[in-house]
Design a protein around this motif. Structure first.
Motif, PDB file in Angstrom:
ATOM      1  N   GLY A  24       0.794  -1.223   0.000  1.00 13.17           N
ATOM      2  CA  GLY A  24       0.000   0.000   0.000  1.00 13.17           C
ATOM      3  C   GLY A  24       0.821   1.264   0.000  1.00 13.17           C
ATOM      4  N   ASP A  25       2.145   1.149   0.168  1.00 15.47           N
ATOM      5  CA  ASP A  25       3.015   2.328   0.166  1.00 15.47           C
ATOM      6  C   ASP A  25       3.644   2.601  -1.195  1.00 15.47           C
ATOM      7  N   LEU A  26       3.263   1.821  -2.226  1.00 18.03           N
ATOM      8  CA  LEU A  26       3.821   2.056  -3.563  1.00 18.03           C
ATOM      9  C   LEU A  26       3.203   3.307  -4.187  1.00 18.03           C
ATOM     10  N   ARG A  27       4.040   4.148  -4.776  1.00 12.06           N
ATOM     11  CA  ARG A  27       3.592   5.336  -5.495  1.00 12.06           C
ATOM     12  C   ARG A  27       4.450   5.505  -6.752  1.00 12.06           C
ATOM     13  N   ILE A  28       3.788   5.827  -7.854  1.00 18.40           N
ATOM     14  CA  ILE A  28       4.501   6.186  -9.084  1.00 18.40           C
ATOM     15  C   ILE A  28       4.425   7.697  -9.227  1.00 18.40           C
ATOM     16  N   ARG A  29       5.572   8.333  -9.436  1.00 15.93           N
ATOM     17  CA  ARG A  29       5.638   9.795  -9.497  1.00 15.93           C
ATOM     18  C   ARG A  29       6.267  10.235 -10.823  1.00 15.93           C
ATOM     19  N   ASP A  30       5.750  11.360 -11.326  1.00 13.19           N
ATOM     20  CA  ASP A  30       6.287  11.896 -12.586  1.00 13.19           C
ATOM     21  C   ASP A  30       7.458  12.817 -12.304  1.00 13.19           C
ATOM     22  N   ARG A  31       7.891  13.557 -13.325  1.00 12.60           N
ATOM     23  CA  ARG A  31       9.073  14.409 -13.174  1.00 12.60           C
ATOM     24  C   ARG A  31       8.857  15.511 -12.153  1.00 12.60           C
ATOM     25  N   GLN A  32       7.609  15.948 -11.996  1.00 11.42           N
ATOM     26  CA  GLN A  32       7.313  17.008 -11.025  1.00 11.42           C
ATOM     27  C   GLN A  32       7.110  16.451  -9.610  1.00 11.42           C
ATOM     28  N   GLY A  33       7.179  15.135  -9.456  1.00  9.24           N
ATOM     29  CA  GLY A  33       6.991  14.542  -8.144  1.00  9.24           C
ATOM     30  C   GLY A  33       5.555  14.248  -7.796  1.00  9.24           C
ATOM     31  N   ASP A  34       4.622  14.480  -8.733  1.00  5.69           N
ATOM     32  CA  ASP A  34       3.205  14.225  -8.472  1.00  5.69           C
ATOM     33  C   ASP A  34       2.900  12.731  -8.647  1.00  5.69           C
ATOM     34  N   ALA A  35       1.982  12.219  -7.809  1.00  3.21           N
ATOM     35  CA  ALA A  35       1.602  10.801  -7.884  1.00  3.21           C
ATOM     36  C   ALA A  35       0.795  10.537  -9.145  1.00  3.21           C
ATOM     37  N   VAL A  36       1.107   9.450  -9.842  1.00  2.00           N
ATOM     38  CA  VAL A  36       0.401   9.025 -11.043  1.00  2.00           C
ATOM     39  C   VAL A  36      -0.491   7.832 -10.657  1.00  2.00           C
ATOM     40  N   GLU A 300       1.879   9.733 -19.486  1.00  2.00           N
ATOM     41  CA  GLU A 300       1.531  10.861 -20.358  1.00  2.00           C
ATOM     42  C   GLU A 300       2.576  11.077 -21.434  1.00  2.00           C
ATOM     43  N   ARG A 301       3.812  10.674 -21.140  1.00  2.00           N
ATOM     44  CA  ARG A 301       4.892  10.850 -22.121  1.00  2.00           C
ATOM     45  C   ARG A 301       5.953   9.785 -21.847  1.00  2.00           C
ATOM     46  N   GLU A 302       6.831   9.601 -22.817  1.00  2.00           N
ATOM     47  CA  GLU A 302       7.938   8.679 -22.606  1.00  2.00           C
ATOM     48  C   GLU A 302       8.956   9.318 -21.666  1.00  2.00           C
ATOM     49  N   GLY A 303       9.880   8.514 -21.172  1.00  2.00           N
ATOM     50  CA  GLY A 303      10.902   9.040 -20.271  1.00  2.00           C
ATOM     51  C   GLY A 303      10.901   8.301 -18.949  1.00  2.00           C
ATOM     52  N   GLU A 304      11.490   8.937 -17.948  1.00  2.00           N
ATOM     53  CA  GLU A 304      11.663   8.299 -16.654  1.00  2.00           C
ATOM     54  C   GLU A 304      10.560   8.696 -15.681  1.00  2.00           C
ATOM     55  N   TYR A 305      10.083   7.696 -14.951  1.00  2.00           N
ATOM     56  CA  TYR A 305       9.174   7.886 -13.827  1.00  2.00           C
ATOM     57  C   TYR A 305       9.847   7.278 -12.601  1.00  2.00           C
ATOM     58  N   ARG A 306       9.323   7.564 -11.444  1.00  2.00           N
ATOM     59  CA  ARG A 306       9.944   7.091 -10.216  1.00  2.00           C
ATOM     60  C   ARG A 306       8.927   6.300  -9.394  1.00  2.00           C
ATOM     61  N   LEU A 307       9.347   5.125  -8.940  1.00  2.00           N
ATOM     62  CA  LEU A 307       8.534   4.303  -8.052  1.00  2.00           C
ATOM     63  C   LEU A 307       9.103   4.444  -6.643  1.00  2.00           C
ATOM     64  N   THR A 308       8.293   4.932  -5.704  1.00  2.00           N
ATOM     65  CA  THR A 308       8.741   5.096  -4.324  1.00  2.00           C
ATOM     66  C   THR A 308       7.989   4.130  -3.426  1.00  2.00           C
ATOM     67  N   TYR A 309       8.651   3.711  -2.348  1.00  2.00           N
ATOM     68  CA  TYR A 309       8.057   2.773  -1.396  1.00  2.00           C
ATOM     69  C   TYR A 309       8.877   2.816  -0.120  1.00  2.00           C
ATOM     70  N   GLY A 310       8.318   2.221   0.928  1.00  2.00           N
ATOM     71  CA  GLY A 310       9.041   2.154   2.197  1.00  2.00           C
ATOM     72  C   GLY A 310       8.511   3.075   3.269  1.00  2.00           C
ATOM     73  N   ALA A 311       7.445   3.853   2.995  1.00  2.00           N
ATOM     74  CA  ALA A 311       6.860   4.745   4.003  1.00  2.00           C
ATOM     75  C   ALA A 311       5.828   3.972   4.808  1.00  2.00           C
TER      76      ALA A 311
END
Length: 381
Positions: A24-36, A300-311
């Protein structure tokens, strides 16, 4: 992400090691840091409640085998059948056939086994794995064991709650150790899956012996924190929680079952093989079947996204994607890069809280000085 659109990201051992067990702590974030918004696909089919069919055409054959036709009344996917038969000490072969009209039958399994082990509490293992099927009729035949003289009776039969369709699985080769004398008459296989919350579906054994039939029990390790004893913390031994029971066997070149169904999330799993008075089996290899879990999200576009977890304090998110997208949808695959630990900036504490020893030391000096001045004043008086 290779291109904009729906993307699937398989989870890896780094996620299972640092994320929470419920993910339940998984989040995908875009370049601006917003959750996707994302959807977790664990590969499970929709569940169904426990289903008890009508038991029709009960009968017996000349060899004292019991037969019954199970009428479910409709089609639905099932991959297990639970039986309850008469007796307290037996090992019986089971055949299950599927049909649509009661006249033409298709063999689903003809080498399943059910057994009961007597003792203070009789252990019954009468769970019959089936190929995934949706036949409305099942014909079940239970043969008596070689030493049984009484006719077998099929008392009950049902499909347990849950159910699952074909699930994407991968093979994991864990580190494993074998203890042949862990307990008299038992062999213990301890498997390290490599991550705290690694999901698993089954353990598969590769055995050198030609002919055998052994009861097996699976357990999962639960680590217990240190217990305070006086001023010293004493490490406690781990606890082992039961997962299930079953059997492995090889009766000839064509009839064998070496897969042990055991599902959960853990790092360490133990399989106990009950040898009785027979010599321990010779194991060549042990593997674990693990599900392929993945995250689905709209890029929304190609490129890098970030997966965060551990909170630890995050609540599981609720997105419309879970209600508008099929979890089994096909999507291009995006790979996770190496994990990077995020440094969280700590709040800057006041100097007095960052150096409490100096504060208390200074207070003690002031108190001592005041005491000395007071003592000298009293003596002069």
């Amino acid at each position: 992400v290779p291109a904009a659109g729906l993307v699937a990201v398989p989870l890896d051992r780094h996620v299972y090691e640092a994320a929470r067990a419920d993910l339940g702590d998984l989040r995908i974030r875009d370049r601006q840091g917003d959750a996707v918004p994302h959807l977790l696909d664990d590969g499970r089919s929709p569940t169904h409640p426990e289903t008890r069919p009508r038991m029709r055409h009960r009968g017996h054959r000349r060899d004292r085998s019991a037969t019954v036709v199970l009428d479910f009344g409709e089609r639905f996917e099932k991959d297990r059948l639970v039986l309850r038969t008469s007796g307290r000490n037996f090992r019986r072969r089971v055949t299950v056939e599927g049909g649509d009209d009661g006249e033409t039958w298709t063999t689903l399994v003809d080498d399943a086994w059910v057994f009961a082990v007597p003792g203070p509490e009789t252990v019954h293992v009468e769970d019959v794995p089936l190929p995934v099927n949706d036949f409305p009729l099942l014909r079940v035949t239970v043969e008596p064991g070689g030493r049984e003289r009484m006719r077998v009776e099929i008392l009950e039969a049902w499909v347990p709650a849950g159910g699952r369709g074909p699930r994407h699985e991968d093979t994991l080769s864990p580190r494993w150790s074998r203890a042949a004398a862990a307990r008299p008459g038992e062999t213990w296989l301890t498997l390290d899956l490599g991550a705290r919350h690694q999901p698993f579906e089954a353990v598969v054994l590769e055995v050198e012996d030609d002919r055998f039939f052994r009861e097996v029990r699976s357990e999962v390790r639960r680590d217990v924190g240190p217990a305070p004893r006086g001023r010293v913390a004493v490490a406690l031994p781990p606890q082992w929680d039961p997962l299930g029971q079953g059997a492995v066997y090889r009766l000839d070149g064509e009839r064998e079952r070496l897969r042990i169904d055991a599902r959960g999330r853990a790092r360490v799993v133990r399989v106990r093989v009950l040898n009785g008075d027979d010599r321990p089996l010779v194991f060549e290899r042990v593997t674990v079947q693990v599900p392929v879990e993945r995250l689905l999200f709209e890029a929304e576009r190609e490129g890098e996204y970030r997966l965060t977890y551990g909170a630890a304090d995050l609540e599981a998110p609720e997105y419309d994607l879970a209600r508008t997208l099929d979890a089994a949808a096909e999507a291009p695959r995006a790979e996770l890069g190496p994990p990077v630990r995020l440094e969280i900036e700590a709040d800057v504490l006041p100097w007095t809280e960052r150096h409490p020893a100096l504060l208390w030391g200074g207070l003690l000096v002031v108190v001592a000085a005041l005491g000395a001045v007071t003592w000298r004043a009293l003596r002069s008086v």
